[in-house]
Motif scaffolding. Sequence first.
Motif, PDB file in Angstrom:
ATOM      1  N   GLY A  18       0.822  -1.216   0.000  1.00 45.87           N
ATOM      2  CA  GLY A  18       0.000   0.000   0.000  1.00 45.87           C
ATOM      3  C   GLY A  18       0.849   1.256   0.000  1.00 45.87           C
ATOM      4  O   GLY A  18       0.575   2.216  -0.732  1.00 45.87           O
ATOM      5  N   THR A  19       1.880   1.284   0.812  1.00 44.71           N
ATOM      6  CA  THR A  19       2.752   2.454   0.868  1.00 44.71           C
ATOM      7  C   THR A  19       3.504   2.634  -0.443  1.00 44.71           C
ATOM      8  O   THR A  19       3.650   3.749  -0.946  1.00 44.71           O
ATOM      9  N   LEU A  20       3.964   1.546  -1.036  1.00 45.93           N
ATOM     10  CA  LEU A  20       4.672   1.624  -2.310  1.00 45.93           C
ATOM     11  C   LEU A  20       3.752   2.152  -3.409  1.00 45.93           C
ATOM     12  O   LEU A  20       4.143   3.018  -4.200  1.00 45.93           O
ATOM     13  N   ALA A  21       2.511   1.656  -3.438  1.00 46.85           N
ATOM     14  CA  ALA A  21       1.563   2.092  -4.474  1.00 46.85           C
ATOM     15  C   ALA A  21       1.194   3.564  -4.313  1.00 46.85           C
ATOM     16  O   ALA A  21       1.041   4.284  -5.309  1.00 46.85           O
ATOM     17  N   LEU A  22       1.060   4.020  -3.062  1.00 43.35           N
ATOM     18  CA  LEU A  22       0.652   5.409  -2.849  1.00 43.35           C
ATOM     19  C   LEU A  22       1.814   6.397  -2.969  1.00 43.35           C
ATOM     20  O   LEU A  22       1.592   7.578  -3.269  1.00 43.35           O
ATOM     21  N   SER A  23       3.045   5.959  -2.735  1.00 35.19           N
ATOM     22  CA  SER A  23       4.161   6.909  -2.770  1.00 35.19           C
ATOM     23  C   SER A  23       4.899   6.911  -4.107  1.00 35.19           C
ATOM     24  O   SER A  23       5.727   7.785  -4.347  1.00 35.19           O
ATOM     25  N   MET A  24       4.627   5.943  -4.996  1.00 39.27           N
ATOM     26  CA  MET A  24       5.302   5.908  -6.303  1.00 39.27           C
ATOM     27  C   MET A  24       5.007   7.141  -7.162  1.00 39.27           C
ATOM     28  O   MET A  24       5.917   7.678  -7.793  1.00 39.27           O
ATOM     29  N   PRO A  25       3.776   7.634  -7.230  1.00 37.96           N
ATOM     30  CA  PRO A  25       3.531   8.794  -8.107  1.00 37.96           C
ATOM     31  C   PRO A  25       4.225  10.087  -7.633  1.00 37.96           C
ATOM     32  O   PRO A  25       4.577  10.935  -8.453  1.00 37.96           O
ATOM     33  N   GLN A  26       4.451  10.261  -6.331  1.00 33.93           N
ATOM     34  CA  GLN A  26       5.026  11.504  -5.833  1.00 33.93           C
ATOM     35  C   GLN A  26       6.539  11.426  -5.626  1.00 33.93           C
ATOM     36  O   GLN A  26       7.184  12.467  -5.501  1.00 33.93           O
ATOM     37  N   ILE A  28      10.594   9.316  -6.085  1.00 40.25           N
ATOM     38  CA  ILE A  28      11.388   8.441  -6.927  1.00 40.25           C
ATOM     39  C   ILE A  28      11.336   7.031  -6.352  1.00 40.25           C
ATOM     40  O   ILE A  28      10.889   6.820  -5.211  1.00 40.25           O
ATOM     41  N   LEU A  29      11.772   6.054  -7.119  1.00 39.14           N
ATOM     42  CA  LEU A  29      11.644   4.655  -6.731  1.00 39.14           C
ATOM     43  C   LEU A  29      12.381   4.344  -5.430  1.00 39.14           C
ATOM     44  O   LEU A  29      11.870   3.642  -4.559  1.00 39.14           O
TER      45      LEU A  29
END
Length: 137
Positions: A18-26, A28-29
């Motif tokens: 969940g954190t990876l999916a929500l923080s990817m757009p804002q 960097i990887l």
Amino acid sequence: MAGNMKWNLVTGLIGFAGTLALSMPQNILKTAFIQSLYSFIFLFLITFLARWLLGLIAQSAHTPESAAEAVSRELEREEEVRGTRIDLATPEDDSPVLPQAETDTGFTPLNPPKLSTDFGEHRTEDAVKALRQMTDK
């Protein structure tokens, strides 16, 4: 503990995803991955703590013991052990106190003379002279 370690892993992985999916757009990887890793660790530990507390609650619910049962069990233990231990404590002395014969030791308490605040005429005159000399300059 309630359950097993699968609960910790599942909760941690859900938080990671969940954190990876929500923080990817804002972000960097690399930043998104680090934040997701922190989320996994945090949720893993929180789930572990919750399971541990639930295990303690469940364990105490299985063995209810009233105060009366605890006291009776302690009394039974004392009766089993009675006569097998040595008590080295000295009991309180219940015998009456006998008056001792007074013997003359030659001791007399100190009787100092009483101090008085009366300075008399002579000391008052000296104080007045000293005050006059200090004020005359």
